[in-house]
Design a protein around this motif. Sequence first.
Motif, short mmCIF file in Angstrom:
data_model
loop_
_atom_site.label_atom_id
_atom_site.label_comp_id
_atom_site.label_asym_id
_atom_site.label_seq_id
_atom_site.Cartn_x
_atom_site.Cartn_y
_atom_site.Cartn_z
N VAL A 77 103.68 -15.11 -56.78
CA VAL A 77 102.97 -13.95 -56.23
C VAL A 77 101.47 -14.25 -56.09
O VAL A 77 100.66 -13.34 -55.98
N ASP A 78 101.15 -15.55 -56.09
CA ASP A 78 99.74 -15.97 -56.09
C ASP A 78 98.95 -15.40 -54.90
O ASP A 78 97.77 -15.06 -55.03
N MET A 79 99.61 -15.26 -53.74
CA MET A 79 98.86 -14.79 -52.56
C MET A 79 98.51 -13.30 -52.68
O MET A 79 97.47 -12.87 -52.18
N THR A 136 103.37 -14.30 -45.70
CA THR A 136 104.09 -13.61 -46.76
C THR A 136 104.31 -12.15 -46.36
O THR A 136 103.34 -11.42 -46.07
N VAL A 137 105.58 -11.75 -46.35
CA VAL A 137 105.90 -10.38 -45.94
C VAL A 137 105.41 -9.40 -47.01
O VAL A 137 104.62 -8.49 -46.73
N GLY A 138 105.85 -9.63 -48.26
CA GLY A 138 105.46 -8.72 -49.34
C GLY A 138 103.95 -8.74 -49.56
O GLY A 138 103.33 -7.70 -49.80
N ASP A 173 116.79 -14.37 -43.87
CA ASP A 173 117.80 -13.45 -44.41
C ASP A 173 119.10 -13.44 -43.58
O ASP A 173 120.05 -12.76 -43.95
N ILE A 176 111.65 -21.29 -45.21
CA ILE A 176 110.94 -20.23 -45.96
C ILE A 176 111.14 -20.38 -47.46
O ILE A 176 110.19 -20.34 -48.23
#
Length: 426
Positions: free
Chosen positions: A126-128, A168-170, A311, A333
């Motif tokens: 989750v670094d970004m 990054t989507v999230g 996905d 991905i």
Amino acid sequence: MDKIKIHGGIPLDGKVRISGAKNAALPLMAATLLTDETLTLKNLPSLADITTMTALLAQHGVKLTMTDEDGGALIFDSRHIFNLKAPYDIVRKMRASMLVLGPLVARYGKAKVSLPGGCAIGTRPVDMHLSALQKMGADIQIKEGYIIAYAPAGGRLRGADITFPKVTVGGTEDILMAATLADGQTILRNAACEPEVTDLVECLVKMGADISGIGSNTLVINGTERLHGAVHRVVADRIEAASYALAAAATRGRVEIVGASLNHLAAVARAMIDCGVSITETETGFIADARDAYLIGTDIMTEPYPGFPTDVQAQMTAFLATVGGASLVTESIFENRFMHVPELVRMGANITVHAPSSAIIRGVQKLSGAEVMATDLRASMGLVLAGLAAEGTTTVNRVYHLDRGYEHLEEKLTACGAQIERISEE
Ligand code: UD1
């Protein structure tokens, strides 16, 4: 634990109505934390991940009311948030819990969110999210497995010019939400532009956010002091739509997909057409038809939108295992996203994984049913597709993965003629 039993080899024939997108619903639910007015979300799918997000929001203090209006909706009321902690027990179940981080720091100046840890399809850091919040002035500490984030003095994040090193989507969704309440302008470069991100942008704009660049890789957000309530309908689930279209193709059947936009699935449709599947747009969606088709393999590579979605990779791989010729599937991905392959091989598929990121598939005449299990949601759907196409009986274990992302799976497939049933076990 429940199992799904499939008697395969029956061409699907019928209509499937597509549900609201889980991956759009989750960030939209987190967005309720940005306002002290109510946010009404329509077309929320009934899925385990939605229940998990509901539990997370409820323990922050969000009040939820169900209404039957307009086919059912949930009303979220975030007036009385009393807890800024997202606990490990919930975050470990669902990484999308991370999406409360940006909204909480932006509106309350503080958040404590458990680190999600690894997952079956890769390390997924989750670094970004964190470095973007730091650029916005947040102080971030990691203590005892938790991210503790504070907004700068004054309690408001500051607008910043942020370039994501990787799409990054999230991360885009989290920082986009944070930026709506920040002081000044934020520019998000190399932002994700998946339809689910766009759906979130549209809802935030209804809530009073000032965002431009919608649908592109650069989003410009002018922060505002407060957002207000809104009513929003969750976009249709393009991944679910692609899954049923590929199920039609894998069984050499025909399925009409109702309520999903073919525009959101251009890369998947292109790949299916390359293989010889007929895809026809309708007023309400599209039809995937593979009856009497001569099908051959193709090459795909997963990429951020508008590229081929990661996905849908497992479902595409299962379909390609049933067609003539060779196909090359490259996963760009996530590392470790070929966990469905050994199970497909147990069903007679001829697939070789070239670590770390590609698989060569040589089509076989017929897959054969087997007892299988998968370690993630989309891989499980790949195995369901293979089971529908295979001769004999397939039992898919660990059905809870499917319950995270496919609403009324058995009912929708049964309506198309599939022989599929859920077996409940103690
Ligand atoms: C979302 C979707 C998921 C989909 C994925 C990619 C939701 C709830 N989930 O997941 O179904 O498979 O997008 O389309 O919408 N990464 C980092 N650092 C970060 C964040 C991500 O290195 O801080 C990496 C990930 O490990 C991965 C890549 O970036 O390799 C893309 O991940 P990301 O787009 O963030 O995926 P999610 O938002 O978790």
